[in-house]
Design a protein around this motif. Structure first.
Motif, PDB file in Angstrom:
ATOM      1  N   PHE A  96       8.967  -3.072  11.966  1.00  0.00           N
ATOM      2  CA  PHE A  96       8.755  -2.949  10.518  1.00  0.00           C
ATOM      3  C   PHE A  96       9.703  -1.891   9.932  1.00  0.00           C
ATOM      4  CE2 PHE A  96       4.466  -4.926  11.179  1.00  0.00           C
ATOM      5  CZ  PHE A  96       4.627  -5.958  10.263  1.00  0.00           C
ATOM      6  N   ARG A 117      11.671 -10.510   9.183  1.00  0.00           N
ATOM      7  CA  ARG A 117      10.319 -10.878   8.761  1.00  0.00           C
ATOM      8  C   ARG A 117       9.791 -12.054   9.587  1.00  0.00           C
ATOM      9  NH1 ARG A 117       6.945 -10.885   4.121  1.00  0.00           N
ATOM     10  NH2 ARG A 117       5.675 -12.762   3.973  1.00  0.00           N
ATOM     11  N   GLU A 169       7.745  -6.917   1.516  1.00  0.00           N
ATOM     12  CA  GLU A 169       7.941  -6.533   2.910  1.00  0.00           C
ATOM     13  C   GLU A 169       6.907  -7.234   3.782  1.00  0.00           C
ATOM     14  OE1 GLU A 169       8.236  -2.507   4.071  1.00  0.00           O
ATOM     15  OE2 GLU A 169      10.183  -2.271   3.089  1.00  0.00           O
ATOM     16  N   PRO A 170       7.239  -7.442   5.077  1.00  0.00           N
ATOM     17  CA  PRO A 170       8.581  -7.242   5.639  1.00  0.00           C
ATOM     18  C   PRO A 170       9.559  -8.243   5.046  1.00  0.00           C
ATOM     19  CG  PRO A 170       7.210  -8.401   7.212  1.00  0.00           C
ATOM     20  CD  PRO A 170       6.300  -8.001   6.080  1.00  0.00           C
ATOM     21  N   SER A 230       2.193   0.051   6.956  1.00  0.00           N
ATOM     22  CA  SER A 230       2.441   0.582   8.299  1.00  0.00           C
ATOM     23  C   SER A 230       1.467   1.709   8.622  1.00  0.00           C
ATOM     24  CB  SER A 230       3.882   1.094   8.411  1.00  0.00           C
ATOM     25  OG  SER A 230       4.807   0.019   8.375  1.00  0.00           O
ATOM     26  N   SER A 257      13.208  -3.414   9.618  1.00  0.00           N
ATOM     27  CA  SER A 257      13.276  -4.281   8.436  1.00  0.00           C
ATOM     28  C   SER A 257      13.279  -3.452   7.163  1.00  0.00           C
ATOM     29  CB  SER A 257      12.072  -5.238   8.447  1.00  0.00           C
ATOM     30  OG  SER A 257      12.048  -6.025   7.281  1.00  0.00           O
ATOM     31  N   ARG A 258      12.462  -2.395   7.138  1.00  0.00           N
ATOM     32  CA  ARG A 258      12.373  -1.525   5.958  1.00  0.00           C
ATOM     33  C   ARG A 258      13.711  -0.827   5.684  1.00  0.00           C
ATOM     34  NH1 ARG A 258       7.618   0.864   7.144  1.00  0.00           N
ATOM     35  NH2 ARG A 258       6.695  -0.933   6.080  1.00  0.00           N
TER      36      ARG A 258
END
Length: 216
Positions: A73, A56, A43-44, A104, A76-77
């Motif tokens: 974030f 990302r 991640e991202p 995060s 994206s998660r």
């Protein structure tokens, strides 16, 4: 074990996360897992997720305030969990991820001033109830981290996020990961990132195997 463990690797920049991920991938036979595959991601983004990878590039290539960062974030998660992490866990695959929710908590929550509770609320639906079973935090001094980051010669390896967030807050980010151990003592394991990579690998493998044995 009902579900395979979801394992995350965390720490300051240049702590050795990528090296550890590569060693775990190369020496999967050391992990006492009787299930199917061991899947490695990050991640991202997400190594097999085109949309998350586009996010990302956007996130790491631009400067945003902390709240905007937190939502980006989380977006994206959400893609990563839905299309990579949760499907693989459901298939019986261990998933090992380079960075996840704890980054995060540290970057936007503790250092950025939003607080852990706000990060938890923003990620409430993005996580889909997927929480790491084991989190390895590789610990090196902020001075060593900054030194390693400044020694990087390939400009493609340094992004806007590194320049505008990490290098300005290296001490606070280091302390933030240590603070997380106090918030999540059972899940988070602090590992000395200055040790020989092979010793770090064996230490981490022992942590993973002990968890698997305890939850069989």
């Amino acid at each position: 074990m009902k579900y395979p463990p979801f394992i995350t690797i965390e720490g300051v920049d240049k702590a050795g996360k990528t090296t550890l991920m590569n060693l775990l991938n190369k020496h999967q036979d050391l992990i006492h897992w009787n299930g199917k595959r061991i899947v490695f991601t990050r991640e991202p983004g997400g190594t097999d997720n085109v949309k998350a990878e586009k996010l990302r590039t956007f996130i790491l290539g631009n400067e945003f305030d902390n709240l905007t960062q937190a939502y980006l974030f989380a977006a994206s998660r959400n893609e990563h969990v839905m299309h990579t992490i949760r499907p693989n866990l459901s298939l019986g695959n261990i998933v090992v991820c380079d960075r996840f929710i704890d980054s995060s908590y540290v970057y936007q929550g503790l250092v950025g001033g939003l607080g852990v509770d706000v990060i938890q609320e923003i990620n409430k639906y993005a996580l889909h109830d997927i929480i790491p079973a084991i989190t390895i935090v590789l610990v090196i001094s902020p001075e060593e981290s900054v030194k390693r980051l400044k020694e990087v010669t390939n400009p493609k390896e340094i992004n806007v996020f590194d320049e505008n967030v990490y290098l300005r807050n290296a001490d606070k980010i280091h302390d933030g990961f240590i603070q997380l151990k106090k918030l999540f003592p059972k899940r988070i394991h602090l590992v000395d990132g200055t040790n020989d990579p092979k010793d770090i690998l064996l230490n981490v493998v022992q942590i993973i195997n002990e968890y698997i044995e305890e939850h069989e």
